[in-house]
Design a protein around this motif. Structure first.
Motif, short mmCIF file in Angstrom:
data_model
loop_
_atom_site.label_atom_id
_atom_site.label_comp_id
_atom_site.label_asym_id
_atom_site.label_seq_id
_atom_site.Cartn_x
_atom_site.Cartn_y
_atom_site.Cartn_z
N TRP A 54 0.82 -1.23 0.00
CA TRP A 54 0.00 0.00 0.00
C TRP A 54 0.84 1.26 0.00
O TRP A 54 0.34 2.34 -0.34
CB TRP A 54 -0.95 -0.02 1.20
N GLN A 55 2.10 1.15 0.42
CA GLN A 55 2.99 2.32 0.36
C GLN A 55 3.31 2.67 -1.08
O GLN A 55 3.23 3.81 -1.50
CB GLN A 55 4.31 2.03 1.10
N HIS A 110 1.64 1.47 -3.71
CA HIS A 110 0.41 1.55 -4.52
C HIS A 110 -0.77 1.88 -3.63
O HIS A 110 -1.57 1.02 -3.29
CB HIS A 110 0.19 0.22 -5.25
N PRO A 111 -0.88 3.15 -3.24
CA PRO A 111 -1.93 3.54 -2.29
C PRO A 111 -3.34 3.42 -2.89
O PRO A 111 -3.51 3.39 -4.11
CB PRO A 111 -1.59 5.00 -1.97
N GLY A 141 5.93 10.50 -4.77
CA GLY A 141 4.59 9.95 -4.67
C GLY A 141 3.57 10.51 -5.63
O GLY A 141 2.42 10.71 -5.28
N PRO A 169 -5.14 2.26 -8.38
CA PRO A 169 -5.82 2.98 -7.30
C PRO A 169 -7.34 2.91 -7.48
O PRO A 169 -7.83 2.59 -8.55
CB PRO A 169 -5.31 4.41 -7.46
N GLU A 176 -9.04 9.07 4.68
CA GLU A 176 -8.29 8.19 5.57
C GLU A 176 -9.15 7.00 5.99
O GLU A 176 -8.69 5.86 5.99
CB GLU A 176 -7.82 8.96 6.81
N THR A 224 -9.72 4.75 3.01
CA THR A 224 -8.48 4.03 2.74
C THR A 224 -8.35 2.83 3.68
O THR A 224 -8.06 1.71 3.24
CB THR A 224 -7.27 4.98 2.94
N GLN A 225 -8.61 3.08 4.96
CA GLN A 225 -8.52 2.02 5.96
C GLN A 225 -9.48 0.88 5.66
O GLN A 225 -9.12 -0.30 5.70
CB GLN A 225 -8.81 2.62 7.34
N GLN A 267 -8.26 -0.98 2.40
CA GLN A 267 -7.03 -1.74 2.67
C GLN A 267 -7.32 -3.00 3.50
O GLN A 267 -6.85 -4.08 3.16
CB GLN A 267 -6.03 -0.87 3.45
#
Ligand SMILES: [Mn+2]
Length: 324
Positions: A24-25, A27-28, A84, A179, A201, A204-205, A208
């Motif tokens: 994920w770093q 490929h966020p 990034g 993404p 955020e 995203t959480q 993920q």
């Protein structure tokens, strides 16, 4: 010996795709650009319409006769750097909001073209971002799903095994790292647009942990109200400005741009704008299998004094949709 072999084959046939855990770093979930470019081109729901994609990109002067990237660079863009994806302000951006595959054959060719353009654009301070659509996520979750037949045919014609591709072989590796959305300044881009009132955020959480647990077979991506699948999420009988503004505020944006629903605003085949630039709908049914239109690009242009959004058609004609 025979019975165990058949059992093994049956088990293999039922196997779900399984790839490496996503980094994920690198490929966020969301691609975020902090440096706003002068021009952003956006389209969605190509669904295998390779020739129509090429015609559109040529009309926009984003590619040449050999289908190589020719997106413009702009004086004053900060360019340079490598942090990034935030350092490409010098060139055109092209965003493709998912559903590149299925409906017509041609999806694999479209993905390969876009992957190549992504590499070329990076070298000229431009940026190409392809986001996941529900069709890509559904293929990665289950390459045997009914909708994936045209894409699977294409893979097999090239000697590729759908389960292996969905597990990360070849183009599958790139697909699994796409993404889910893009935030650029106060514009937010994703396949279906429903952020559910969450912050980026929180979203995203949620995505993920869903993908880490269940790979692409996760409700975070595939439930009917998800960011890839929801339709008419902004309306509950009537348009809900309060709901849209709540969702926009939660992610720090003022515009949602999405595809996915060719009848989103009731009129098929044309790019839509609604509620003073809050919503832009880009699924114009450009796939030959849908054929509501031959495609359209949304062009967001910034100068020091204005931001405009226009529609460009395959013949190169441009018409203003929104100005702020
Ligand atoms: Mn879709």
């Amino acid at each position: 010996m025979r019975t165990p072999f058949i059992l093994f084959a049956l088990l293999m046939g039922c196997e779900a795709p399984s790839g490496p855990l996503r980094d994920w770093q690198a490929h966020p979930v969301f691609a975020t650009q902090n440096n706003v470019p002068a021009r952003i081109w956006v389209l969605s729901d190509i669904h295998g319409g390779f020739d129509r994609l090429v015609t559109l990109l040529k009309a926009a002067s984003l590619i040449d006769a050999q289908n190589n990237w020719t997106g413009g660079n702009f004086a004053g863009g900060s360019g340079g750097g490598s942090g990034g994806g935030s350092a490409n302000a010098g060139g055109d951006h092209l965003y493709v909001l998912g559903d590149v595959i299925d409906k017509s054959t041609g999806g694999l060719k479209c993905l390969e073209l876009l992957q190549g353009l992504q590499q070329q654009a990076q070298m000229s301070k431009g940026l190409v971002v392809v986001t996941l659509g529900n069709h890509e996520a559904e293929f990665l979750a289950d390459p045997n799903n009914d909708k994936a037949v045209p894409f699977v045919e294409e893979l097999k014609a090239k000697g590729l095994k759908p389960l292996e591709v969905a597990s990360g072989k070849g183009i599958g590796a790139w697909m699994r790292d796409l993404p889910v959305g893009i935030k650029n300044g106060d514009w937010f881009f994703s396949h279906a647009g429903n952020t559910e009132g969450l912050t980026l955020e929180a979203l995203t959480q949620k995505i993920q942990s869903g993908v880490d647990k269940n790979q692409f077979d996760t409700k975070a991506l595939l439930s009917a109200d998800s960011i890839l699948e929801a339709q008419q999420w902004w309306a509950n009988g009537t348009d809900s400005v309060a709901l849209i503004d709540r969702n926009l505020a939660a992610i720090g944006a003022t515009h949602f741009v999405f595809g996915h629903d060719p009848a989103a605003f009731g009129k098929r085949g044309s790019t839509g704008e609604k509620l003073m630039g809050r919503l832009f709908s880009l699924d114009v049914g450009m796939s030959p299998a849908v054929n509501d239109s031959e495609g359209a690009l949304l062009l967001i242009e910034r100068t020091s004094s204005s931001v405009t959004a226009s529609v460009m058609l395959p013949n190169g004609s441009k018409s203003l949709l929104y100005r702020e």
